[in-house]
Design a protein around this motif. Structure first.
Motif, PDB file in Angstrom:
ATOM      1  N   PRO A 175      43.786  35.815  70.356  1.00 50.11           N
ATOM      2  CA  PRO A 175      44.958  36.289  71.099  1.00 50.11           C
ATOM      3  C   PRO A 175      45.705  37.315  70.259  1.00 50.11           C
ATOM      4  CG  PRO A 175      45.319  34.057  70.275  1.00 50.11           C
ATOM      5  CD  PRO A 175      43.892  34.413  69.959  1.00 50.11           C
ATOM      6  N   PRO A 176      46.541  38.139  70.872  1.00 47.78           N
ATOM      7  CA  PRO A 176      47.294  39.140  70.096  1.00 47.78           C
ATOM      8  C   PRO A 176      48.036  38.479  68.939  1.00 47.78           C
ATOM      9  CG  PRO A 176      47.630  39.468  72.452  1.00 47.78           C
ATOM     10  CD  PRO A 176      46.849  38.182  72.294  1.00 47.78           C
ATOM     11  N   GLY A 177      47.783  38.992  67.753  1.00 45.85           N
ATOM     12  CA  GLY A 177      48.442  38.456  66.567  1.00 45.85           C
ATOM     13  C   GLY A 177      47.814  37.186  66.023  1.00 45.85           C
ATOM     14  N   GLY A 178      46.786  36.663  66.715  1.00 49.04           N
ATOM     15  CA  GLY A 178      46.135  35.431  66.270  1.00 49.04           C
ATOM     16  C   GLY A 178      45.117  35.701  65.174  1.00 49.04           C
ATOM     17  N   PRO A 179      44.656  34.636  64.513  1.00 48.54           N
ATOM     18  CA  PRO A 179      43.699  34.809  63.419  1.00 48.54           C
ATOM     19  C   PRO A 179      42.314  35.208  63.956  1.00 48.54           C
ATOM     20  CG  PRO A 179      44.025  32.483  63.859  1.00 48.54           C
ATOM     21  CD  PRO A 179      44.994  33.240  64.738  1.00 48.54           C
ATOM     22  N   VAL A 180      41.637  36.062  63.215  1.00 47.81           N
ATOM     23  CA  VAL A 180      40.278  36.464  63.562  1.00 47.81           C
ATOM     24  C   VAL A 180      39.327  35.375  63.070  1.00 47.81           C
ATOM     25  CG1 VAL A 180      38.479  38.186  63.168  1.00 47.81           C
ATOM     26  CG2 VAL A 180      40.860  38.905  63.434  1.00 47.81           C
ATOM     27  N   THR A 181      38.455  34.916  63.941  1.00 48.27           N
ATOM     28  CA  THR A 181      37.490  33.884  63.587  1.00 48.27           C
ATOM     29  C   THR A 181      36.105  34.505  63.529  1.00 48.27           C
ATOM     30  OG1 THR A 181      38.850  32.380  64.901  1.00 48.27           O
ATOM     31  CG2 THR A 181      36.746  31.547  64.160  1.00 48.27           C
ATOM     32  N   HIS A 182      35.342  34.128  62.519  1.00 45.45           N
ATOM     33  CA  HIS A 182      33.997  34.661  62.339  1.00 45.45           C
ATOM     34  C   HIS A 182      32.962  33.571  62.582  1.00 45.45           C
ATOM     35  CE1 HIS A 182      35.523  38.412  60.719  1.00 45.45           C
ATOM     36  NE2 HIS A 182      36.372  37.701  60.001  1.00 45.45           N
ATOM     37  N   ARG A 183      31.760  34.008  62.930  1.00 49.01           N
ATOM     38  CA  ARG A 183      30.642  33.082  63.087  1.00 49.01           C
ATOM     39  C   ARG A 183      30.467  32.338  61.755  1.00 49.01           C
ATOM     40  NH1 ARG A 183      25.936  33.528  66.679  1.00 49.01           N
ATOM     41  NH2 ARG A 183      24.334  32.192  65.799  1.00 49.01           N
ATOM     42  N   PRO A 184      30.272  31.009  61.801  1.00 49.72           N
ATOM     43  CA  PRO A 184      30.162  30.258  60.547  1.00 49.72           C
ATOM     44  C   PRO A 184      28.879  30.607  59.786  1.00 49.72           C
ATOM     45  CG  PRO A 184      29.714  28.839  62.426  1.00 49.72           C
ATOM     46  CD  PRO A 184      30.168  30.159  62.976  1.00 49.72           C
ATOM     47  N   THR A 185      28.945  30.444  58.481  1.00 55.50           N
ATOM     48  CA  THR A 185      27.747  30.591  57.664  1.00 55.50           C
ATOM     49  C   THR A 185      26.857  29.369  57.907  1.00 55.50           C
ATOM     50  OG1 THR A 185      28.667  29.377  55.786  1.00 55.50           O
ATOM     51  CG2 THR A 185      29.080  31.783  55.864  1.00 55.50           C
ATOM     52  N   TYR A 186      25.645  29.411  57.414  1.00 52.03           N
ATOM     53  CA  TYR A 186      24.741  28.262  57.548  1.00 52.03           C
ATOM     54  C   TYR A 186      25.359  27.025  56.903  1.00 52.03           C
ATOM     55  CZ  TYR A 186      20.663  25.287  57.369  1.00 52.03           C
ATOM     56  OH  TYR A 186      19.802  24.228  57.523  1.00 52.03           O
ATOM     57  N   ARG A 187      25.897  27.180  55.695  1.00 52.19           N
ATOM     58  CA  ARG A 187      26.524  26.050  55.000  1.00 52.19           C
ATOM     59  C   ARG A 187      27.694  25.468  55.801  1.00 52.19           C
ATOM     60  NH1 ARG A 187      25.148  24.918  49.860  1.00 52.19           N
ATOM     61  NH2 ARG A 187      24.126  26.546  48.685  1.00 52.19           N
ATOM     62  N   GLN A 188      28.523  26.344  56.367  1.00 57.57           N
ATOM     63  CA  GLN A 188      29.653  25.875  57.176  1.00 57.57           C
ATOM     64  C   GLN A 188      29.147  25.134  58.412  1.00 57.57           C
ATOM     65  OE1 GLN A 188      31.496  29.724  57.639  1.00 57.57           O
ATOM     66  NE2 GLN A 188      33.127  29.231  56.169  1.00 57.57           N
TER      67      GLN A 188
END
Length: 187
Positions: free
Chosen positions: A29-42
């Motif tokens: 959402p506007p101003g929200g945190p950017v989320t990335h695809r998790p790594t294999y370990r995550q």
């Protein structure tokens, strides 16, 4: 963690084939945190934590001794529901050989017989004919459409809901699957 090399290789090789069906992270959402695809370990840490909490059963699928896909029983809910949903993917190189219907049948039998669940759902994009064929071969009921259900391949996508309850397969889903295949020895 020991499957990391094989998992990455199979996933990389199948990237284009799986892209239209894999979940993606929606824009923030506007101003929200950017989320990335998790790594294999995550991913592995998340799967282990959810499994330890009793909310998930993650499985690796092997075919002829090699990693060929992944199946996850997730959203395990207890109480009056006793339900979960199944998600899966398979290496294109082994698609069409009965690997995925067999894996789904084994997982569902485990959920009904060992875990004690009553209902299992599989939600599939209407356009994903091979995945729909998996659940149709196994006798899952089509229950309807969930509009804009999951963020897949960059947009909110509709999904068809398929379901099965323990009462519908008293003989077990794997046995039903084997009995439906021509040339399979019967018990």
């Amino acid at each position: 963690m020991r499957d990391q090399h094989q998992w990455r290789e199979v996933n990389r090789r199948n990237r284009d084939w799986l892209r239209p069906w894999e979940a993606t992270i929606p824009p923030p959402p506007p101003g929200g945190p950017v989320t990335h695809r998790p790594t294999y370990r995550q991913m592995v840490r998340h799967l282990r934590a959810e499994a330890h909490a009793g909310r998930m059963l993650p499985f690796v699928i092997e075919y002829q001794g090699r990693l060929a896909g992944q199946l996850t029983v997730a959203g395990i809910t207890w109480g009056s529901m006793c339900s979960a949903h199944v998600g899966y993917w398979v290496d294109e190189a082994v698609a069409g050989r009965g690997v995925m219907p067999t894996a789904v049948a084994l997982a569902v039998d485990h959920c009904f017989r060992a875990v004690g669940l009553h209902r299992v759902e599989v939600c599939i994009r209407p356009e994903n004919l091979p995945s729909r064929r998996v659940v149709e071969k196994l006798g899952f009921r089509e229950e309807g459409l969930r509009p804009r259900y999951l963020h897949i391949d960059g947009a909110w996508r509709d999904h068809l809901v398929y379901a099965l309850t323990a009462e519908e397969v008293p003989e077990g889903l794997l046995q039903r699957w084997h009995e439906s295949r021509p040339g399979t020895p019967q018990k």
